[in-house]
Structure formats: C-alpha cells, structure tokens
Design a protein around this motif. Structure first.
Motif, mmCIF file in Angstrom:
data_model
loop_
_atom_site.group_PDB
_atom_site.id
_atom_site.type_symbol
_atom_site.label_atom_id
_atom_site.label_comp_id
_atom_site.label_asym_id
_atom_site.label_seq_id
_atom_site.Cartn_x
_atom_site.Cartn_y
_atom_site.Cartn_z
ATOM 1 N N LEU A 46 0.823 -1.211 0.000
ATOM 2 C CA LEU A 46 0.000 0.000 0.000
ATOM 3 C C LEU A 46 0.859 1.264 0.000
ATOM 4 C CD1 LEU A 46 -2.774 -1.130 2.509
ATOM 5 C CD2 LEU A 46 -3.058 -0.714 0.050
ATOM 6 N N LEU A 47 1.901 1.288 0.813
ATOM 7 C CA LEU A 47 2.755 2.472 0.856
ATOM 8 C C LEU A 47 3.472 2.696 -0.473
ATOM 9 C CD1 LEU A 47 4.221 2.332 4.473
ATOM 10 C CD2 LEU A 47 2.584 3.976 3.539
ATOM 11 N N TYR A 48 3.862 1.622 -1.131
ATOM 12 C CA TYR A 48 4.482 1.757 -2.439
ATOM 13 C C TYR A 48 3.487 2.386 -3.418
ATOM 14 C CZ TYR A 48 6.942 0.446 -6.713
ATOM 15 O OH TYR A 48 7.563 0.473 -7.929
ATOM 16 N N SER A 49 2.261 1.922 -3.406
ATOM 17 C CA SER A 49 1.221 2.511 -4.262
ATOM 18 C C SER A 49 0.981 3.961 -3.893
ATOM 19 C CB SER A 49 -0.091 1.730 -4.131
ATOM 20 O OG SER A 49 0.081 0.420 -4.593
ATOM 21 N N GLY A 50 0.917 4.252 -2.598
ATOM 22 C CA GLY A 50 0.705 5.626 -2.143
ATOM 23 C C GLY A 50 1.820 6.549 -2.591
ATOM 24 N N PHE A 51 3.054 6.063 -2.560
ATOM 25 C CA PHE A 51 4.181 6.877 -3.009
ATOM 26 C C PHE A 51 4.059 7.198 -4.497
ATOM 27 C CE2 PHE A 51 8.496 7.267 -4.746
ATOM 28 C CZ PHE A 51 8.913 8.391 -4.055
ATOM 29 N N VAL A 52 3.669 6.217 -5.290
ATOM 30 C CA VAL A 52 3.481 6.438 -6.727
ATOM 31 C C VAL A 52 2.394 7.494 -6.949
ATOM 32 C CG1 VAL A 52 2.709 5.354 -8.870
ATOM 33 C CG2 VAL A 52 4.369 4.185 -7.410
ATOM 34 N N VAL A 53 1.309 7.414 -6.195
ATOM 35 C CA VAL A 53 0.227 8.408 -6.305
ATOM 36 C C VAL A 53 0.749 9.794 -5.934
ATOM 37 C CG1 VAL A 53 -1.991 9.146 -5.322
ATOM 38 C CG2 VAL A 53 -1.629 6.745 -5.948
ATOM 39 N N MET A 54 1.558 9.885 -4.895
ATOM 40 C CA MET A 54 2.121 11.177 -4.497
ATOM 41 C C MET A 54 2.938 11.796 -5.625
ATOM 42 S SD MET A 54 3.595 10.562 -0.714
ATOM 43 C CE MET A 54 2.682 9.669 0.509
ATOM 44 N N VAL A 55 3.792 11.013 -6.232
ATOM 45 C CA VAL A 55 4.654 11.521 -7.294
ATOM 46 C C VAL A 55 3.813 12.015 -8.472
ATOM 47 C CG1 VAL A 55 6.406 10.884 -9.005
ATOM 48 C CG2 VAL A 55 6.650 10.137 -6.622
ATOM 49 N N ILE A 56 2.860 11.199 -8.894
ATOM 50 C CA ILE A 56 1.996 11.588 -10.013
ATOM 51 C C ILE A 56 1.222 12.853 -9.665
ATOM 52 C CG2 ILE A 56 -0.006 10.910 -11.390
ATOM 53 C CD1 ILE A 56 0.992 7.977 -11.064
ATOM 54 N N SER A 57 0.660 12.903 -8.469
ATOM 55 C CA SER A 57 -0.142 14.061 -8.049
ATOM 56 C C SER A 57 0.671 15.340 -8.032
ATOM 57 C CB SER A 57 -0.732 13.821 -6.659
ATOM 58 O OG SER A 57 -1.599 12.730 -6.674
ATOM 59 N N ILE A 58 1.869 15.273 -7.486
ATOM 60 C CA ILE A 58 2.714 16.467 -7.419
ATOM 61 C C ILE A 58 3.085 16.936 -8.827
ATOM 62 C CG2 ILE A 58 5.018 17.300 -6.786
ATOM 63 C CD1 ILE A 58 4.715 15.729 -4.172
ATOM 64 N N VAL A 59 3.483 16.011 -9.674
ATOM 65 C CA VAL A 59 3.883 16.398 -11.039
ATOM 66 C C VAL A 59 2.710 17.047 -11.767
ATOM 67 C CG1 VAL A 59 4.551 15.483 -13.298
ATOM 68 C CG2 VAL A 59 5.759 14.725 -11.245
ATOM 69 N N LEU A 60 1.533 16.423 -11.711
ATOM 70 C CA LEU A 60 0.379 16.987 -12.406
ATOM 71 C C LEU A 60 -0.051 18.325 -11.796
ATOM 72 C CD1 LEU A 60 -1.757 13.781 -13.077
ATOM 73 C CD2 LEU A 60 -0.294 15.051 -14.688
ATOM 74 N N ASP A 61 0.042 18.441 -10.481
ATOM 75 C CA ASP A 61 -0.317 19.699 -9.825
ATOM 76 C C ASP A 61 0.622 20.827 -10.231
ATOM 77 O OD1 ASP A 61 -2.503 20.394 -8.370
ATOM 78 O OD2 ASP A 61 -1.718 19.747 -6.448
ATOM 79 N N VAL A 62 1.911 20.544 -10.286
ATOM 80 C CA VAL A 62 2.873 21.566 -10.705
ATOM 81 C C VAL A 62 2.596 21.972 -12.151
ATOM 82 C CG1 VAL A 62 5.312 21.982 -11.247
ATOM 83 C CG2 VAL A 62 4.687 20.938 -9.067
#
Length: 185
Positions: free
Chosen positions: A65-81
C-alpha cells in the motif's frame, strides 16, 4: 552580442523576475497565511488522515500500500505543478509557501483515499473503484477546496479531472497488485 549571450540574458532576466515574485509570495505567506485558520486546516489535512490510516490499514499489506501511495504522491505532485505552471489552477493558503502544489492534497488526501479504496473489497472491480475515486475527488474534493477558497480553477473544469483521477487510480491498482520484484544484484 551573439545569439547564445542574448538567450542567456533574457533567461537570467526572467529568473530574476520569478525570484522577486517568489519572495513576494513568501512575504504574503508570512504576513497573512501562516497560522491562519486555513493554514491550520491544511496542516490538519496533511497529518490526520495518515494517523487514521496507521490505525486502520491492513498491516499485512502495508509495504504494498505504501508503495502505491508513493506512486500516487509523485503523479499528483507532477500533475499539480504542471497545472499550476500552465495557469489551469492555483492554490491559496499553502502549507509551504514556495511550492506551487497543495501538499495536503498531493501527499495525503489523494494517496490515503486511494489506499483505503484499494484495501476495501480488494477483489471488487478496479473500474468501479476508479470511477468512484474519480467522482469523489472531482465532484466533491475539488469543489470543497474551491468553496473553502484554497483552490481556484482558473482554466479548468471539474469534469476534466475525472479521466485523470481514474488513470491515477488504475496506476495505483496496478502497482498494488504486483506479485514480486526482481532481486537486487
């Protein structure tokens, strides 16, 4: 002055203007935002969902789950920027002044919500879960933060987020269902 020197000069002038605006943003943040109710709201949304998740997640699936959550964080930050830089939206009342993203959304709300959905009825249709997540974030989360005046959709409609949120969920689902990793050598 040759072409390279001219390019360097205009880039440096642009960087100087950006640095001045960032300093102005930091000054505004210190004068008006830090310790305001909406700043505390952001701090709470950055921490509390993770604390709740610590107590209620499936312990045997923590790494996955944490691995999946980390991937979501990276995608979210990139798209938000990207969205911020392309003037599609912007955030007010940032928890951290110099980042163009809203960290409670990217580092907590998006990943923690997905982590709960992943572990709830793990054999349910990922497509239905992706639709649920996309509708939840696009038509409840984004409007709520806009209503709170934290988020401003300048050139963006909530509906545009639906397919993007579905893809983010599908990626998280894919990552969470990997059976193994190759061994480090």
């Amino acid at each position: 002055m040759n072409n390279t020197q001219h390019i360097v000069k205009i880039i440096d002038e642009n960087v100087n203007e950006i640095e001045a605006l960032i300093q102005q943003k930091v000054d505004i943040w210190f004068d008006y935002i830090v310790f305001s109710p909406l700043w505390w709201f952001g701090v709470a949304f950055s921490i509390i969902p993770w604390i709740i998740w610590i107590f209620f997640h499936k312990k045997e699936s923590r790494d996955r789950l944490l691995y999946s959550g980390f991937v979501v964080m990276v995608i979210s930050i990139v798209l938000d920027v990207l969205g911020d830089q392309w003037a599609l939206w912007h955030y007010r009342f940032n928890v951290v002044p110099v980042l163009p993203t809203y960290l409670p959304w990217d580092l907590t709300l998006m990943p923690v919500t997905i982590l709960y959905i992943l572990q709830f009825k793990p054999n349910a249709s990922p497509f239905l879960k992706a639709i649920f997540f996309a509708l939840l974030t696009s038509y409840i989360g984004e409007p709520f933060f806009q209503w709170m005046k934290v988020y401003h959709a300048a050139n963006w409609k909530f509906t545009y987020s639906v397919p993007i949120q579905m893809i983010i969920y599908f990626i998280a689902h894919f990552v969470s269902t990997r059976k193994n990793f190759s061994e480090l050598k």
